[in-house]
Design a protein around this motif. Sequence first.
Motif, PDB file in Angstrom:
ATOM      1  N   LEU A   1       0.839  -1.208   0.000  1.00 60.15           N
ATOM      2  CA  LEU A   1       0.000   0.000   0.000  1.00 60.15           C
ATOM      3  C   LEU A   1       0.867   1.250   0.000  1.00 60.15           C
ATOM      4  CD1 LEU A   1      -2.846   0.975   0.052  1.00 60.15           C
ATOM      5  CD2 LEU A   1      -2.821   0.846   2.521  1.00 60.15           C
ATOM      6  N   SER A   2       1.966   1.221   0.796  1.00 62.33           N
ATOM      7  CA  SER A   2       2.864   2.389   0.846  1.00 62.33           C
ATOM      8  C   SER A   2       3.457   2.657  -0.518  1.00 62.33           C
ATOM      9  CB  SER A   2       3.982   2.164   1.851  1.00 62.33           C
ATOM     10  OG  SER A   2       3.488   1.707   3.054  1.00 62.33           O
TER      11      SER A   2
ATOM     12  N   ILE B   1       0.987   4.347  -2.772  1.00 63.59           N
ATOM     13  CA  ILE B   1       0.757   5.765  -2.446  1.00 63.59           C
ATOM     14  C   ILE B   1       1.965   6.604  -2.849  1.00 63.59           C
ATOM     15  CG2 ILE B   1       0.266   7.363  -0.588  1.00 63.59           C
ATOM     16  CD1 ILE B   1      -1.231   5.201   0.815  1.00 63.59           C
ATOM     17  N   ILE B   2       3.199   6.051  -2.671  1.00 62.99           N
ATOM     18  CA  ILE B   2       4.387   6.814  -3.053  1.00 62.99           C
ATOM     19  C   ILE B   2       4.403   7.027  -4.569  1.00 62.99           C
ATOM     20  CG2 ILE B   2       6.892   6.666  -3.228  1.00 62.99           C
ATOM     21  CD1 ILE B   2       6.965   5.539  -0.471  1.00 62.99           C
TER      22      ILE B   2
ATOM     23  N   ILE C   1       2.166   9.851  -5.203  1.00 67.04           N
ATOM     24  CA  ILE C   1       2.746  11.143  -4.816  1.00 67.04           C
ATOM     25  C   ILE C   1       3.716  11.626  -5.881  1.00 67.04           C
ATOM     26  CG2 ILE C   1       4.304  12.231  -3.161  1.00 67.04           C
ATOM     27  CD1 ILE C   1       3.103  10.570  -0.999  1.00 67.04           C
ATOM     28  N   MET C   2       4.512  10.679  -6.438  1.00 68.18           N
ATOM     29  CA  MET C   2       5.546  11.068  -7.383  1.00 68.18           C
ATOM     30  C   MET C   2       4.972  11.587  -8.702  1.00 68.18           C
ATOM     31  SD  MET C   2       8.260  10.918  -5.947  1.00 68.18           S
ATOM     32  CE  MET C   2       9.049  10.276  -4.498  1.00 68.18           C
TER      33      MET C   2
ATOM     34  N   ILE D   1       2.334  17.004  -7.549  1.00 63.53           N
ATOM     35  CA  ILE D   1       1.396  17.632  -6.640  1.00 63.53           C
ATOM     36  C   ILE D   1       1.680  19.129  -6.680  1.00 63.53           C
ATOM     37  CG2 ILE D   1       0.708  15.905  -4.948  1.00 63.53           C
ATOM     38  CD1 ILE D   1       3.308  16.315  -3.603  1.00 63.53           C
ATOM     39  N   PRO D   2       0.737  19.981  -6.272  1.00 63.70           N
ATOM     40  CA  PRO D   2       0.973  21.429  -6.337  1.00 63.70           C
ATOM     41  C   PRO D   2       2.154  21.849  -5.484  1.00 63.70           C
ATOM     42  CG  PRO D   2      -0.973  20.922  -5.048  1.00 63.70           C
ATOM     43  CD  PRO D   2      -0.593  19.668  -5.751  1.00 63.70           C
ATOM     44  N   ALA D   3       2.908  22.821  -5.970  1.00 61.48           N
ATOM     45  CA  ALA D   3       4.063  23.308  -5.223  1.00 61.48           C
ATOM     46  C   ALA D   3       3.602  24.311  -4.177  1.00 61.48           C
ATOM     47  CB  ALA D   3       5.063  23.944  -6.164  1.00 61.48           C
TER      48      ALA D   3
ATOM     49  N   MET E   1      11.185  27.654   0.348  1.00 58.95           N
ATOM     50  CA  MET E   1      10.328  26.559  -0.140  1.00 58.95           C
ATOM     51  C   MET E   1      10.373  25.380   0.832  1.00 58.95           C
ATOM     52  SD  MET E   1       8.718  27.173  -2.874  1.00 58.95           S
ATOM     53  CE  MET E   1       8.393  25.687  -3.800  1.00 58.95           C
TER      54      MET E   1
ATOM     55  N   LEU F   1       7.745  19.591   0.017  1.00 63.14           N
ATOM     56  CA  LEU F   1       6.410  19.015   0.164  1.00 63.14           C
ATOM     57  C   LEU F   1       6.426  17.490   0.006  1.00 63.14           C
ATOM     58  CD1 LEU F   1       3.451  19.308   0.522  1.00 63.14           C
ATOM     59  CD2 LEU F   1       3.224  19.902  -1.855  1.00 63.14           C
ATOM     60  N   ASN F   2       7.148  17.016  -1.046  1.00 62.36           N
ATOM     61  CA  ASN F   2       7.207  15.566  -1.257  1.00 62.36           C
ATOM     62  C   ASN F   2       7.733  14.839  -0.031  1.00 62.36           C
ATOM     63  OD1 ASN F   2       6.165  15.040  -3.716  1.00 62.36           O
ATOM     64  ND2 ASN F   2       8.060  15.443  -4.820  1.00 62.36           N
TER      65      ASN F   2
ATOM     66  N   LEU G   1       5.153  14.724   2.732  1.00 63.68           N
ATOM     67  CA  LEU G   1       4.105  13.730   2.456  1.00 63.68           C
ATOM     68  C   LEU G   1       4.610  12.331   2.754  1.00 63.68           C
ATOM     69  CD1 LEU G   1       2.406  14.914  -0.838  1.00 63.68           C
ATOM     70  CD2 LEU G   1       1.789  15.346   1.502  1.00 63.68           C
ATOM     71  N   ILE G   2       5.871  12.063   2.387  1.00 63.98           N
ATOM     72  CA  ILE G   2       6.383  10.706   2.589  1.00 63.98           C
ATOM     73  C   ILE G   2       6.610  10.429   4.077  1.00 63.98           C
ATOM     74  CG2 ILE G   2       8.381   9.237   2.123  1.00 63.98           C
ATOM     75  CD1 ILE G   2       8.314  10.300  -0.710  1.00 63.98           C
TER      76      ILE G   2
ATOM     77  N   LEU H   1       3.275   9.669   5.410  1.00 64.81           N
ATOM     78  CA  LEU H   1       2.875   8.315   4.981  1.00 64.81           C
ATOM     79  C   LEU H   1       3.567   7.254   5.819  1.00 64.81           C
ATOM     80  CD1 LEU H   1       1.588   6.396   2.851  1.00 64.81           C
ATOM     81  CD2 LEU H   1       3.738   6.556   1.641  1.00 64.81           C
TER      82      LEU H   1
ATOM     83  N   MET I   1       1.818   4.525   8.219  1.00 63.54           N
ATOM     84  CA  MET I   1       1.929   3.094   7.967  1.00 63.54           C
ATOM     85  C   MET I   1       2.551   2.375   9.168  1.00 63.54           C
ATOM     86  SD  MET I   1       0.415   2.361   5.360  1.00 63.54           S
ATOM     87  CE  MET I   1      -0.326   3.127   3.957  1.00 63.54           C
TER      88      MET I   1
ATOM     89  N   TYR J   1      -0.614  20.760   4.419  1.00 62.40           N
ATOM     90  CA  TYR J   1      -1.442  21.309   3.345  1.00 62.40           C
ATOM     91  C   TYR J   1      -2.028  22.660   3.707  1.00 62.40           C
ATOM     92  CZ  TYR J   1      -1.000  18.064  -0.357  1.00 62.40           C
ATOM     93  OH  TYR J   1      -0.484  17.362  -1.398  1.00 62.40           O
TER      94      TYR J   1
ATOM     95  N   VAL K   1       0.698  24.797   2.571  1.00 60.01           N
ATOM     96  CA  VAL K   1       0.881  24.813   1.118  1.00 60.01           C
ATOM     97  C   VAL K   1      -0.219  25.613   0.438  1.00 60.01           C
ATOM     98  CG1 VAL K   1       0.808  23.358  -0.917  1.00 60.01           C
ATOM     99  CG2 VAL K   1       2.190  22.688   1.007  1.00 60.01           C
TER     100      VAL K   1
END
Lengths: 167, 100
Positions: A102-103, A106-107, A110-111, A114-116, B1, B4-5, B8-9, B12, B16, B49, B52
């Motif tokens: 699942l991870s 989702i990753i 994400i890749m 997404i909005p900056a 900046m 963000l990535n 999110l990770i 996540l 998990m 978010y 953001v």
Amino acid sequence: MDTLNVSFYVLGALAVLGALSMLLSRQPMRAAVSLLFVMLVLSGMYALLSAPFMAVLQLIIYAGAIMTLIIFIVTLVDVKGDDLHKVFSQITLFAVPAVLGLSVLIILHIMQGIPAAGQPPAEFGSVKNFTRILLSQYALQFELASVLLLVGIVGISALRGKKEESK
Amino acid sequence: MIPLNFLLIVSLILFMVGTLTVLIRRNILMILMGLELMLNAASLLFITYARVLGNLMGQFFTLFIFVVAAVEVGLIIAIVLNIFGLKKSLLTSNFSLMRR
């Protein structure tokens, strides 16, 4: 790479390490202290994400109140026998691949993009701004939250309070 | 900046790990801590978010998550104390009977 980015990377790595240590430690007390560490680190991340009020609330409510309750209950119950040896359940073999899969999904999502992040408005997340909107636009929700707390108090006293002797 | 990535990770991974704790640990207190970790991961996502998108809504959500978590922990602890009084154990596999 500026200092803000570096702070995020350090705090994120610390949070993940604390969470893993919580998952793998055999004693509940060690796990509770690891979780407390994760919450302190998250409070630092909130402060960096221009949410200083939420950072303080995280310290007071989560680290101060909720974790105190959990550590209190860990010390209150003394377990013996099986409780000390059977740590992981039998579904571990199935749960780990499922959660990892699942991870990965989702990753991958994400890749894809997404909005900056832009620059937030001035005074964003300050106590003044936060409470002004909370107590005007979201006043009803705020009151409902206090009702929820009251229901929680009544429920706990119903569960744990001494029954009155019937005559 | 802000990265963000990366945030999110991190969120996540925290979520998990919390899910794994709920699934594979057998101690009811460990399951409670896994739940708390999942709530914290969701809070981190909301606050990220909020920053953001420049919208305070995410921070209000986090505030209400705090309230719900406080009530939830209090109730779970009351229930755990009741069950511990009956069974003298914290293993979930010992909680399967509804009678005494």
